[in-house]
Every structure is written in structure tokens, then in C-alpha cells.
Design a protein around this motif. Structure first.
Motif, PDB file in Angstrom:
ATOM      1  N   PHE A 202       0.822  -1.211   0.000  1.00  0.00           N
ATOM      2  CA  PHE A 202       0.000   0.000   0.000  1.00  0.00           C
ATOM      3  C   PHE A 202       0.857   1.262   0.000  1.00  0.00           C
ATOM      4  O   PHE A 202       0.483   2.274  -0.598  1.00  0.00           O
ATOM      5  CB  PHE A 202      -0.977  -0.007   1.174  1.00  0.00           C
ATOM      6  N   LEU A 203       2.008   1.211   0.656  1.00  0.00           N
ATOM      7  CA  LEU A 203       2.939   2.344   0.630  1.00  0.00           C
ATOM      8  C   LEU A 203       3.393   2.629  -0.807  1.00  0.00           C
ATOM      9  O   LEU A 203       3.385   3.786  -1.262  1.00  0.00           O
ATOM     10  CB  LEU A 203       4.144   2.044   1.522  1.00  0.00           C
ATOM     11  N   PHE A 204       3.744   1.574  -1.533  1.00  0.00           N
ATOM     12  CA  PHE A 204       4.181   1.764  -2.910  1.00  0.00           C
ATOM     13  C   PHE A 204       3.010   2.107  -3.837  1.00  0.00           C
ATOM     14  O   PHE A 204       3.199   2.802  -4.832  1.00  0.00           O
ATOM     15  CB  PHE A 204       4.979   0.557  -3.409  1.00  0.00           C
ATOM     16  N   LEU A 205       1.803   1.656  -3.515  1.00  0.00           N
ATOM     17  CA  LEU A 205       0.628   2.071  -4.280  1.00  0.00           C
ATOM     18  C   LEU A 205       0.407   3.570  -4.123  1.00  0.00           C
ATOM     19  O   LEU A 205       0.153   4.282  -5.109  1.00  0.00           O
ATOM     20  CB  LEU A 205      -0.616   1.298  -3.826  1.00  0.00           C
ATOM     21  N   ALA A 206       0.548   4.064  -2.891  1.00  0.00           N
ATOM     22  CA  ALA A 206       0.417   5.502  -2.649  1.00  0.00           C
ATOM     23  C   ALA A 206       1.500   6.271  -3.412  1.00  0.00           C
ATOM     24  O   ALA A 206       1.234   7.333  -3.984  1.00  0.00           O
ATOM     25  CB  ALA A 206       0.489   5.799  -1.155  1.00  0.00           C
ATOM     26  N   ARG A 207       2.719   5.745  -3.447  1.00  0.00           N
ATOM     27  CA  ARG A 207       3.807   6.381  -4.184  1.00  0.00           C
ATOM     28  C   ARG A 207       3.501   6.403  -5.686  1.00  0.00           C
ATOM     29  O   ARG A 207       3.801   7.359  -6.379  1.00  0.00           O
ATOM     30  CB  ARG A 207       5.128   5.652  -3.904  1.00  0.00           C
ATOM     31  N   THR A 208       2.893   5.318  -6.178  1.00  0.00           N
ATOM     32  CA  THR A 208       2.553   5.245  -7.594  1.00  0.00           C
ATOM     33  C   THR A 208       1.500   6.287  -7.955  1.00  0.00           C
ATOM     34  O   THR A 208       1.630   6.973  -8.975  1.00  0.00           O
ATOM     35  CB  THR A 208       2.012   3.834  -7.935  1.00  0.00           C
TER      36      THR A 208
END
Length: 137
Positions: A87-93
Motif C-alpha cells: 500500500f505504501l508503494f501504491l500511494a507512491r505510484t
């Protein structure tokens, strides 16, 4: 699924090493790796400690996915940690809708070019691999 876990671990080890390199030797052109406004002014200056912390977190992320293959420690909450990383990397994306991510509005800076071409697609790939690993693994 072990291949996906090893791929994720490899990506995180590389990114961690890159951040540790920047701590030791500095960033040659910060405008390519840190967001800037339209005037070229850096929007953040993480410094050596901030960069070191990011590198250490990335190394921790690598250990989470290496553990899926090597099983060097047992912890029931590891799946939740992995989803959190996803989810952290989804937010970054997705980004902040102005300077970072696929939906940014400022697209004329060096960072925006690099983000569109490399950073956001890598972040999306990491997100998809994590969710595939955790949902179907």
C-alpha cells in the motif's frame, strides 16, 4: 512465488544500496531524484540522515521478501507488513497529484521526466508483485 519474492528482494536491495551510496558520496544531480517546482527549486532536502533512514527501510523491506524464501525468522504478522509495504508503494505510484506519481500536474521538470519514465512504473511493478505474492502466494 519464490521467484517473485526474490525479485522484490533484489529490487529493494538495489534501491537500499543506491540510497546508502548517496549517503556516502552524495547525489550528482539532485533535480533528477528529488521533486522540484517549475523554477527548479528542490521541494525537499532529506539530508544524510533522512537518506540513510530510507536506505535502512528499503533494506528491511528486502529482508521481508528474502524471509519468504529463506525463512530465517517466523512471524505471523509478516503478511500484514508486506501488504503495508504494498500500500505504501501504491500511494507512491498514485502520488500527490502535483509533483510525484502518475497523476502529477507538474510535468516539465527533470524529476517529473524521470518519475514518469522510471520511478512510478517501478513503484507500480513493485505494488503489483507484492499483491500477487500475498494474494495468490
Amino acid at each position: 512465488m519464490e521467484v517473485i519474492a526474490l525479485l522484490l528482494a533484489t529490487v529493494f536491495i538495489f534501491l537500499s544500496g543506491l540510497h546508502l551510496y548517496w549517503v556516502l558520496f552524495g547525489i550528482k544531480d539532485p533535480t533528477q531524484v528529488l521533486p522540484t517546482n517549475e523554477d527548479g527549486k528542490l521541494l525537499m532536502g532529506p539530508g544524510k540522515i533522512g537518506t540513510l533512514l530510507v536506505g535502512l527501510f528499503l533494506a528491511f523491506f528486502a529482508s521481508v521478501y528474502l524471509n519468504k524464501v529463506l525463512e530465517f525468522f517466523s512471524f505471523d504478522g509478516l503478511t500484514y507488513i508486506s501488504f503495508g509495504i504494498g500500500f505504501l508503494f501504491l500511494a507512491r505510484t498514485i502520488g500527490d497529484f502535483k509533483y510525484v506519481g502518475f497523476f502529477k500536474s507538474v510535468k516539465s521538470t527533470n524529476f517529473a521526466f524521470m518519475d514518469t519514465r522510471y520511478y512510478s512504473p517501478l513503484s507500480l511493478m513493485v505494488t503489483v508483485l507484492i499483491f500477487v505474492l500475498e494474494i495468490w502466494g
